[in-house]
Design an enzyme around this catalytic site. Structure first.
Site, PDB file in Angstrom:
ATOM      1  N   GLU A  18       0.846  -1.206   0.000  1.00 49.95           N
ATOM      2  CA  GLU A  18       0.000   0.000   0.000  1.00 49.95           C
ATOM      3  C   GLU A  18       0.878   1.251   0.000  1.00 49.95           C
ATOM      4  O   GLU A  18       1.818   1.352   0.778  1.00 49.95           O
ATOM      5  CB  GLU A  18      -0.885  -0.026   1.248  1.00 49.95           C
ATOM      6  CG  GLU A  18      -1.803   1.168   1.343  1.00 49.95           C
ATOM      7  CD  GLU A  18      -2.841   0.979   2.441  1.00 49.95           C
ATOM      8  OE1 GLU A  18      -3.504  -0.066   2.476  1.00 49.95           O
ATOM      9  OE2 GLU A  18      -2.967   1.892   3.263  1.00 49.95           O
ATOM     10  N   TYR A  50      -6.573   7.165  -0.435  1.00 46.03           N
ATOM     11  CA  TYR A  50      -7.401   8.282  -0.889  1.00 46.03           C
ATOM     12  C   TYR A  50      -7.636   9.230   0.273  1.00 46.03           C
ATOM     13  O   TYR A  50      -8.158   8.819   1.311  1.00 46.03           O
ATOM     14  CB  TYR A  50      -8.747   7.728  -1.370  1.00 46.03           C
ATOM     15  CG  TYR A  50      -9.641   8.706  -2.081  1.00 46.03           C
ATOM     16  CD1 TYR A  50      -9.536   8.868  -3.451  1.00 46.03           C
ATOM     17  CD2 TYR A  50     -10.587   9.442  -1.386  1.00 46.03           C
ATOM     18  CE1 TYR A  50     -10.372   9.758  -4.121  1.00 46.03           C
ATOM     19  CE2 TYR A  50     -11.423  10.336  -2.051  1.00 46.03           C
ATOM     20  CZ  TYR A  50     -11.306  10.483  -3.418  1.00 46.03           C
ATOM     21  OH  TYR A  50     -12.127  11.356  -4.081  1.00 46.03           O
ATOM     22  N   ALA A  52      -9.235  11.755   2.746  1.00 48.01           N
ATOM     23  CA  ALA A  52     -10.633  11.996   3.090  1.00 48.01           C
ATOM     24  C   ALA A  52     -11.132  13.287   2.468  1.00 48.01           C
ATOM     25  O   ALA A  52     -10.410  14.295   2.409  1.00 48.01           O
ATOM     26  CB  ALA A  52     -10.784  12.065   4.610  1.00 48.01           C
ATOM     27  N   ARG A 108     -15.669   4.275   3.925  1.00 41.50           N
ATOM     28  CA  ARG A 108     -16.440   5.451   4.298  1.00 41.50           C
ATOM     29  C   ARG A 108     -15.501   6.639   4.518  1.00 41.50           C
ATOM     30  O   ARG A 108     -15.792   7.752   4.159  1.00 41.50           O
ATOM     31  CB  ARG A 108     -17.228   5.179   5.564  1.00 41.50           C
ATOM     32  CG  ARG A 108     -17.934   6.407   6.048  1.00 41.50           C
ATOM     33  CD  ARG A 108     -18.914   6.110   7.117  1.00 41.50           C
ATOM     34  NE  ARG A 108     -18.395   6.433   8.431  1.00 41.50           N
ATOM     35  CZ  ARG A 108     -19.173   6.621   9.487  1.00 41.50           C
ATOM     36  NH1 ARG A 108     -20.471   6.504   9.379  1.00 41.50           N
ATOM     37  NH2 ARG A 108     -18.656   6.901  10.652  1.00 41.50           N
ATOM     38  N   GLY A 109     -14.337   6.377   5.153  1.00 43.92           N
ATOM     39  CA  GLY A 109     -13.426   7.471   5.502  1.00 43.92           C
ATOM     40  C   GLY A 109     -13.813   8.096   6.829  1.00 43.92           C
ATOM     41  O   GLY A 109     -14.875   7.796   7.386  1.00 43.92           O
ATOM     42  N   ALA A 129     -19.977   2.486   4.323  1.00 46.80           N
ATOM     43  CA  ALA A 129     -19.203   1.902   3.220  1.00 46.80           C
ATOM     44  C   ALA A 129     -19.999   0.885   2.404  1.00 46.80           C
ATOM     45  O   ALA A 129     -19.756   0.736   1.199  1.00 46.80           O
ATOM     46  CB  ALA A 129     -17.929   1.258   3.774  1.00 46.80           C
ATOM     47  N   HIS A 153     -14.012  -1.550  14.807  1.00 44.13           N
ATOM     48  CA  HIS A 153     -13.870  -0.141  14.426  1.00 44.13           C
ATOM     49  C   HIS A 153     -14.143   0.724  15.655  1.00 44.13           C
ATOM     50  O   HIS A 153     -15.040   0.410  16.449  1.00 44.13           O
ATOM     51  CB  HIS A 153     -14.857   0.176  13.294  1.00 44.13           C
ATOM     52  CG  HIS A 153     -14.727   1.561  12.779  1.00 44.13           C
ATOM     53  ND1 HIS A 153     -15.469   2.616  13.292  1.00 44.13           N
ATOM     54  CD2 HIS A 153     -13.927   2.091  11.831  1.00 44.13           C
ATOM     55  CE1 HIS A 153     -15.127   3.726  12.660  1.00 44.13           C
ATOM     56  NE2 HIS A 153     -14.195   3.438  11.761  1.00 44.13           N
ATOM     57  N   ASP A 162     -19.664  -4.963  15.021  1.00 43.35           N
ATOM     58  CA  ASP A 162     -18.605  -4.691  14.039  1.00 43.35           C
ATOM     59  C   ASP A 162     -18.574  -5.797  12.969  1.00 43.35           C
ATOM     60  O   ASP A 162     -18.437  -5.519  11.780  1.00 43.35           O
ATOM     61  CB  ASP A 162     -17.254  -4.604  14.759  1.00 43.35           C
ATOM     62  CG  ASP A 162     -16.219  -3.954  13.866  1.00 43.35           C
ATOM     63  OD1 ASP A 162     -16.298  -2.726  13.684  1.00 43.35           O
ATOM     64  OD2 ASP A 162     -15.365  -4.679  13.309  1.00 43.35           O
TER      65      ASP A 162
HETATM   66  P1  FAD Z   1     -17.930   1.612   7.533  1.00 43.69           P
HETATM   67  O1  FAD Z   1     -17.803   0.179   7.132  1.00 43.69           O
HETATM   68  O2  FAD Z   1     -19.028   2.398   6.934  1.00 43.69           O
HETATM   69  O3  FAD Z   1     -18.023   1.639   9.112  1.00 43.69           O
HETATM   70  C1  FAD Z   1     -17.926   2.861   9.844  1.00 43.69           C
HETATM   71  C2  FAD Z   1     -18.621   2.698  11.198  1.00 43.69           C
HETATM   72  O4  FAD Z   1     -20.019   2.689  11.002  1.00 43.69           O
HETATM   73  C3  FAD Z   1     -18.297   1.395  11.916  1.00 43.69           C
HETATM   74  O5  FAD Z   1     -18.240   1.640  13.290  1.00 43.69           O
HETATM   75  C4  FAD Z   1     -19.466   0.502  11.562  1.00 43.69           C
HETATM   76  O6  FAD Z   1     -19.685  -0.531  12.500  1.00 43.69           O
HETATM   77  C5  FAD Z   1     -20.613   1.509  11.530  1.00 43.69           C
HETATM   78  N1  FAD Z   1     -21.699   1.112  10.610  1.00 43.69           N
HETATM   79  C6  FAD Z   1     -21.584   0.758   9.333  1.00 43.69           C
HETATM   80  N2  FAD Z   1     -22.777   0.491   8.756  1.00 43.69           N
HETATM   81  C7  FAD Z   1     -23.696   0.733   9.738  1.00 43.69           C
HETATM   82  C8  FAD Z   1     -25.108   0.676   9.797  1.00 43.69           C
HETATM   83  N3  FAD Z   1     -25.850   0.344   8.734  1.00 43.69           N
HETATM   84  N4  FAD Z   1     -25.722   0.995  10.977  1.00 43.69           N
HETATM   85  C9  FAD Z   1     -25.007   1.353  12.051  1.00 43.69           C
HETATM   86  N5  FAD Z   1     -23.644   1.432  12.063  1.00 43.69           N
HETATM   87  C10 FAD Z   1     -22.996   1.119  10.922  1.00 43.69           C
HETATM   88  N6  FAD Z   1      -9.060   6.148   5.258  1.00 43.69           N
HETATM   89  C11 FAD Z   1      -8.829   7.119   4.334  1.00 43.69           C
HETATM   90  O7  FAD Z   1      -9.180   8.282   4.553  1.00 43.69           O
HETATM   91  N7  FAD Z   1      -8.202   6.828   3.139  1.00 43.69           N
HETATM   92  C12 FAD Z   1      -7.807   5.570   2.814  1.00 43.69           C
HETATM   93  O8  FAD Z   1      -7.270   5.342   1.737  1.00 43.69           O
HETATM   94  C13 FAD Z   1      -8.005   4.533   3.798  1.00 43.69           C
HETATM   95  N8  FAD Z   1      -7.611   3.268   3.534  1.00 43.69           N
HETATM   96  C14 FAD Z   1      -7.848   2.282   4.458  1.00 43.69           C
HETATM   97  C15 FAD Z   1      -7.439   0.978   4.175  1.00 43.69           C
HETATM   98  C16 FAD Z   1      -7.669  -0.046   5.082  1.00 43.69           C
HETATM   99  C17 FAD Z   1      -7.205  -1.446   4.767  1.00 43.69           C
HETATM  100  C18 FAD Z   1      -8.310   0.232   6.338  1.00 43.69           C
HETATM  101  C19 FAD Z   1      -8.546  -0.868   7.328  1.00 43.69           C
HETATM  102  C20 FAD Z   1      -8.725   1.524   6.624  1.00 43.69           C
HETATM  103  C21 FAD Z   1      -8.507   2.566   5.697  1.00 43.69           C
HETATM  104  N9  FAD Z   1      -8.920   3.888   5.942  1.00 43.69           N
HETATM  105  C22 FAD Z   1      -8.678   4.868   5.015  1.00 43.69           C
HETATM  106  C23 FAD Z   1      -9.589   4.237   7.215  1.00 43.69           C
HETATM  107  C24 FAD Z   1     -11.132   4.173   7.106  1.00 43.69           C
HETATM  108  O9  FAD Z   1     -11.606   5.121   6.194  1.00 43.69           O
HETATM  109  C25 FAD Z   1     -11.684   4.472   8.517  1.00 43.69           C
HETATM  110  O10 FAD Z   1     -11.344   3.441   9.395  1.00 43.69           O
HETATM  111  C26 FAD Z   1     -13.177   4.777   8.601  1.00 43.69           C
HETATM  112  O11 FAD Z   1     -13.444   5.269   9.914  1.00 43.69           O
HETATM  113  C27 FAD Z   1     -14.084   3.572   8.430  1.00 43.69           C
HETATM  114  O12 FAD Z   1     -14.241   3.249   7.146  1.00 43.69           O
HETATM  115  P2  FAD Z   1     -15.107   1.933   6.749  1.00 43.69           P
HETATM  116  O13 FAD Z   1     -15.051   1.835   5.304  1.00 43.69           O
HETATM  117  O14 FAD Z   1     -14.650   0.769   7.554  1.00 43.69           O
HETATM  118  O15 FAD Z   1     -16.563   2.403   7.261  1.00 43.69           O
END
Ligand code: FAD
Length: 294
Positions: A18, A50, A52, A108-109, A129, A153, A162
């Site tokens: 990465e 990417y 945020a 989601r970011g 996400a 998370h 989670d």
């Molecule tokens: P989600 O899966 O949407 O989860 C976010 C929170 O919402 C979680 O607590 C989840 O349990 C909760 N949730 C989700 N759906 C629901 C629902 N329907 N109802 C209630 N609660 C819900 N960040 C960047 O800015 N740029 C990057 O390039 C980047 N790359 C990453 C790569 C990896 C491998 C990892 C592990 C993380 C990366 N991140 C990056 C960080 C990431 O953006 C953050 O951790 C962000 O806070 C969560 O993103 P997510 O896609 O997991 O969100």
């Protein structure tokens, strides 16, 4: 273009790397030195983060596009929903497609500025996400990855909810997940067990960052959202004043953790590089994951 899943389902374990999009010319030179250095080791794919709110949008598009165009590597672009309208997200996904990118990590970011600050949905955007996974799927023949969290998370109430969220992302169409940083192999394996217990055998990749300096250790604690394990602290803490010894022990720990994960059938180790090749190169070399000509 080959997909990440095709590359991971090899007959032997592989590794991936990465990178972050470069901020300036010097950064760009460092990044491309690292890419060229690692290219010869045949990583399964290369991902580019990417910023945020689209702060790195053009640089991420440019870098992933250049990797796809000018190297032999499989390129994956990260994409964060935060602070984007659906129309903007469609536009970025369109650019990825135009650049020949077929692999997207859908995230989601975090809120820009303060990652732990209040989450505010863009008025015409997405909340989670899994909605981005659906959008990417709807727009083309992409291979889609998502994030997973060995310690849960930070915004999740507990590990159960989670895991529910990860399953929601898989149901929305994610092909694989990459885990946030963790310390002990068991921490990752328990996440894999939780997913398997829900009846999913999705491909789950561990995120690995060799703990080569005290600063990288602090960053890992921050990203993992968990304190360093007592076992690893006992090995690294006494070496804080000796940079070479700290680094050597960090490489040794990353190698041991990786060996254990490979022995548990993990198909691909995903290395967070901070745009430098040396530590990844050392660990994958010790693991014998590189082609014999390298
Ligand atoms: P989600 O899966 O949407 O989860 C976010 C929170 O919402 C979680 O607590 C989840 O349990 C909760 N949730 C989700 N759906 C629901 C629902 N329907 N109802 C209630 N609660 C819900 N960040 C960047 O800015 N740029 C990057 O390039 C980047 N790359 C990453 C790569 C990896 C491998 C990892 C592990 C993380 C990366 N991140 C990056 C960080 C990431 O953006 C953050 O951790 C962000 O806070 C969560 O993103 P997510 O896609 O997991 O969100």
């Amino acid at each position: 273009m080959t997909t990440v899943v095709q590359r991971i389902r090899a007959d032997k374990p592989v590794f991936s790397v990465e990178f972050m999009p470069p901020r300036d010319k010097a950064d760009e030179k460092r990044l491309w030195n690292a890419i060229r250095e690692l290219e010869g080791l045949d990583p399964a794919f290369v991902s580019v983060t990417y910023g945020a709110g689209g702060s790195s949008r053009d640089r991420t598009i440019r870098t992933t596009g250049r990797v796809a165009r000018e190297t032999t590597l499989v390129s994956m672009a990260h994409l964060c929903a935060v602070d984007h309208s659906v129309a903007e997200l469609r536009n970025v996904i369109g650019w990825y497609a135009a650049m020949g990118i077929r692999n997207i990590l859908a995230l989601r970011g975090d809120p820009p500025g303060d990652p732990n600050g209040e989450w505010v949905k863009h008025p015409e955007g997405l909340n989670y996400a899994d909605e981005l996974v659906s959008l990417v799927r709807e727009l083309g023949d992409f291979c889609v990855g998502v994030a997973a969290f060995p310690y849960g998370h930070p915004r999740s109430n507990d590990l159960d909810s989670d895991t529910d969220n990860l399953i929601r992302k898989l149901r929305a169409g994610a092909d694989f997940a990459i885990a946030q940083l963790f310390f002990e192999p068991e921490d990752f394996l328990r996440l894999r067990d939780r997913v398997a217990a829900r009846g999913y055998d999705t491909t789950l990749l561990p995120g690995i960052m060799p703990l080569t300096t005290p600063k990288i250790l602090s960053k890992t604690i921050e990203l993992a959202g968990a304190p360093v394990s007592a076992r690893i602290a006992a090995r690294l803490d006494p070496l804080v004043g000796d940079a070479a010894a700290f680094r050597a022990e960090g490489i040794e720990i990353a190698t041991e953790v990786s060996q254990r994960l490979l022995s548990e059938g993990v198909p691909c180790l995903h290395f967070y590089t901070f745009n430098r090749a040396k530590a990844t190169r050392e660990v994958v070399g010790r693991l014998g994951l590189v082609p014999s000509r390298a």
